[in-house]
Design a protein around this motif. Sequence first.
Motif, PDB file in Angstrom:
ATOM      1  N   LEU A   9     -15.700   6.486  -0.531  1.00 11.84           N
ATOM      2  CA  LEU A   9     -16.021   5.136  -0.069  1.00 11.84           C
ATOM      3  C   LEU A   9     -17.492   5.138   0.315  1.00 11.84           C
ATOM      4  N   LEU A  48      -7.165  -1.172  -5.722  1.00 11.64           N
ATOM      5  CA  LEU A  48      -7.531   0.024  -6.491  1.00 11.64           C
ATOM      6  C   LEU A  48      -6.303   0.830  -6.867  1.00 11.64           C
ATOM      7  N   MET A  67      -8.608  -1.296  -1.187  1.00 10.76           N
ATOM      8  CA  MET A  67      -7.935  -0.019  -1.436  1.00 10.76           C
ATOM      9  C   MET A  67      -6.586  -0.244  -2.129  1.00 10.76           C
ATOM     10  N   VAL A  78     -15.588   3.932  -4.598  1.00 15.27           N
ATOM     11  CA  VAL A  78     -15.553   2.554  -4.125  1.00 15.27           C
ATOM     12  C   VAL A  78     -16.895   2.236  -3.491  1.00 15.27           C
ATOM     13  N   LEU A 119      -3.378   5.662   4.845  1.00 17.88           N
ATOM     14  CA  LEU A 119      -4.774   5.946   4.547  1.00 17.88           C
ATOM     15  C   LEU A 119      -5.347   6.766   5.690  1.00 17.88           C
ATOM     16  N   ILE A 127      -9.616   9.479   2.246  1.00 12.89           N
ATOM     17  CA  ILE A 127     -10.884   8.790   1.978  1.00 12.89           C
ATOM     18  C   ILE A 127     -12.028   9.580   2.591  1.00 12.89           C
ATOM     19  N   LEU A 162       0.812  -1.206   0.000  1.00 13.78           N
ATOM     20  CA  LEU A 162       0.000   0.000   0.000  1.00 13.78           C
ATOM     21  C   LEU A 162       0.845   1.256   0.000  1.00 13.78           C
ATOM     22  N   VAL A 219     -10.659   9.407  -2.605  1.00  9.05           N
ATOM     23  CA  VAL A 219     -11.555   8.267  -2.746  1.00  9.05           C
ATOM     24  C   VAL A 219     -12.878   8.568  -2.063  1.00  9.05           C
ATOM     25  N   TRP A 261     -11.616   8.364  -7.117  1.00 18.41           N
ATOM     26  CA  TRP A 261     -12.103   6.998  -7.287  1.00 18.41           C
ATOM     27  C   TRP A 261     -13.341   6.826  -6.437  1.00 18.41           C
ATOM     28  N   LEU A 298      -3.307   8.486   1.070  1.00 22.72           N
ATOM     29  CA  LEU A 298      -4.597   8.419   0.389  1.00 22.72           C
ATOM     30  C   LEU A 298      -5.689   8.930   1.330  1.00 22.72           C
ATOM     31  N   GLN A 318     -15.894   8.976   3.433  1.00 20.38           N
ATOM     32  CA  GLN A 318     -16.919   7.937   3.512  1.00 20.38           C
ATOM     33  C   GLN A 318     -18.289   8.574   3.379  1.00 20.38           C
TER      34      GLN A 318
END
Length: 181
Positions: free
Chosen positions: A98, A174, A171, A125, A85, A55, A41, A96, A123, A53, A57
């Motif tokens: 999520l 991806l 993750m 997810v 992350l 994220i 990762l 991202v 991205w 990264l 949510q």
Amino acid sequence: MREGWRRLLWPRLARALVSPPLTDAPPVPPEELVQALVARLEAAAQARLGRSLAIRQVDAGSCNGCELEMSAMQNVVYDLERFGLRFVASPRHADVLLVTGPLTRNMREALLRTAECTPEPRWVVAAGDCAVDGGIFKGSYAVEGGIEAALPVDLLIPGCPPTPAQLLEGMLALLEAQGGR
């Protein structure tokens, strides 16, 4: 009659107060799996983004089972931050999205606005069976289906709910798959 009830209650209450809690031991992921995930990762995130990264949510109408597993990703067992992350509060800072839960009619507009605020390259997810295709809520009058009904999805992570290890592996997959994007 009332005194007899109290005599029975107090001994049980006293035993409950001094006895240890009735909980299961925490799950211990295999250390070699965790170390392999960390190495892959970090390399993928650095190669792709040059940093960690971020994220964001989004709950599109879930039962909160997936959210509990995402919270577990931040505890001392998985420690999400050591993987590079992190969850962010604003979609403007996210790489991202999520998304959990089936796409409900009431959350469609909020999900689309969140996606618009997320900078490219982003991205999307879909985490959990509900986000993939509607899950057990498929066919409900209030549910439009999976997240793909509103947004193009880059990664599907099935499970009801997916474990923290599955979410981390997703993750990683991806990042590795999008390396040339």
